[in-house]
Design a protein around this motif. Sequence first.
Motif, PDB file in Angstrom:
ATOM      1  N   UNK A  47      24.779  36.230  43.435  1.00 43.43           N
ATOM      2  CA  UNK A  47      24.108  35.571  42.326  1.00 43.43           C
ATOM      3  C   UNK A  47      23.087  34.572  42.863  1.00 43.43           C
ATOM      4  N   UNK A  48      22.501  33.801  41.970  1.00 41.69           N
ATOM      5  CA  UNK A  48      21.545  32.768  42.344  1.00 41.69           C
ATOM      6  C   UNK A  48      22.081  31.420  41.892  1.00 41.69           C
ATOM      7  N   UNK A  49      22.075  30.422  42.792  1.00 39.25           N
ATOM      8  CA  UNK A  49      22.616  29.123  42.396  1.00 39.25           C
ATOM      9  C   UNK A  49      21.570  28.302  41.645  1.00 39.25           C
ATOM     10  N   UNK A  50      21.945  27.112  41.205  1.00 41.63           N
ATOM     11  CA  UNK A  50      21.055  26.319  40.356  1.00 41.63           C
ATOM     12  C   UNK A  50      19.901  25.675  41.121  1.00 41.63           C
ATOM     13  N   UNK A  51      19.839  25.924  42.419  1.00 40.09           N
ATOM     14  CA  UNK A  51      18.676  25.504  43.205  1.00 40.09           C
ATOM     15  C   UNK A  51      17.739  26.678  43.487  1.00 40.09           C
ATOM     16  N   UNK A  52      18.063  27.836  42.887  1.00 40.41           N
ATOM     17  CA  UNK A  52      17.234  29.016  43.078  1.00 40.41           C
ATOM     18  C   UNK A  52      17.528  29.788  44.350  1.00 40.41           C
ATOM     19  N   UNK A 112      18.334  29.515  32.934  1.00 37.25           N
ATOM     20  CA  UNK A 112      17.611  29.626  34.203  1.00 37.25           C
ATOM     21  C   UNK A 112      18.283  28.716  35.226  1.00 37.25           C
ATOM     22  N   UNK A 113      17.967  28.869  36.510  1.00 33.72           N
ATOM     23  CA  UNK A 113      18.521  27.946  37.515  1.00 33.72           C
ATOM     24  C   UNK A 113      18.234  26.481  37.184  1.00 33.72           C
ATOM     25  N   UNK A 114      17.037  26.176  36.716  1.00 32.25           N
ATOM     26  CA  UNK A 114      16.688  24.785  36.399  1.00 32.25           C
ATOM     27  C   UNK A 114      17.531  24.242  35.251  1.00 32.25           C
ATOM     28  N   UNK A 119      22.340  20.941  33.659  1.00 35.62           N
ATOM     29  CA  UNK A 119      23.581  20.978  32.879  1.00 35.62           C
ATOM     30  C   UNK A 119      24.806  20.619  33.732  1.00 35.62           C
ATOM     31  N   UNK A 120      24.997  21.331  34.840  1.00 36.92           N
ATOM     32  CA  UNK A 120      26.210  21.110  35.629  1.00 36.92           C
ATOM     33  C   UNK A 120      26.216  19.734  36.292  1.00 36.92           C
ATOM     34  N   UNK A 130      25.606  29.101  38.428  1.00 39.16           N
ATOM     35  CA  UNK A 130      25.264  30.403  38.989  1.00 39.16           C
ATOM     36  C   UNK A 130      24.702  31.307  37.898  1.00 39.16           C
ATOM     37  N   UNK A 131      23.594  31.974  38.212  1.00 34.62           N
ATOM     38  CA  UNK A 131      22.978  32.898  37.259  1.00 34.62           C
ATOM     39  C   UNK A 131      22.723  34.236  37.941  1.00 34.62           C
TER      40      UNK A 131
END
Length: 203
Positions: A47-52, A112-114, A119-120, A130-131
């Motif tokens: 997956x992709x984390x919230x930092x992209x 989106x990651x941003x 949010x988290x 994670x997205x």
Amino acid sequence: MKPRYLLCLPLLLLLAMGALLGGCRSEPLPLRLTNISGHMPDLDFKLTDDNGKAVTGANYRGKVVLLYFGYTHCPDVCPLTLAQLHVVMQRLGPLADDARILFVSVDPARDTPAVMHAYVNAFDKRAVGLVGSARAVEALSKRYRSAFTREPGDADGNYEVSHSSAIYIFDRDGKARLLATPSASQDDLVHDLHLLLDTGATP
């Protein structure tokens, strides 16, 4: 001259004590949450984390992981769960630095990651958003027997996503160990996470 068995007696006593203590250490410690060891697959995803950044389950080896499926527009259960996990982390103290909350979005169209990052981080610094694609998230959800369904939208295009609300807990080796339902108390979560985070414990 003492009989041979008397000369060996101190050594035999030491060996017996060592075996006894070793047996005590090997006994499983009492867990309060549902034990799913051997019943769920290891932590594994792409997956992709919230930092992209692209991440996999291997990126979190060495950490105790709390996996939760939800979304940022969730009106109640998601914010309540993350708020509870924040309190749990606070109660664990320094041990919590070796834990990670992985919040997997079941709403890839809006999260989106941003958006996930903001949010988290509003809940806990040890939470990671994670997205992924709809297909990737659905596959991960099925992997852990979770489920989610997008509800019909209103005239303005707003919609909710019904989803399972269990928390899946993995040990430092990525092995599925525990399942926490919404009814699990903070005390039970703190108790079992303390056992998993304590490197000297073998629950």
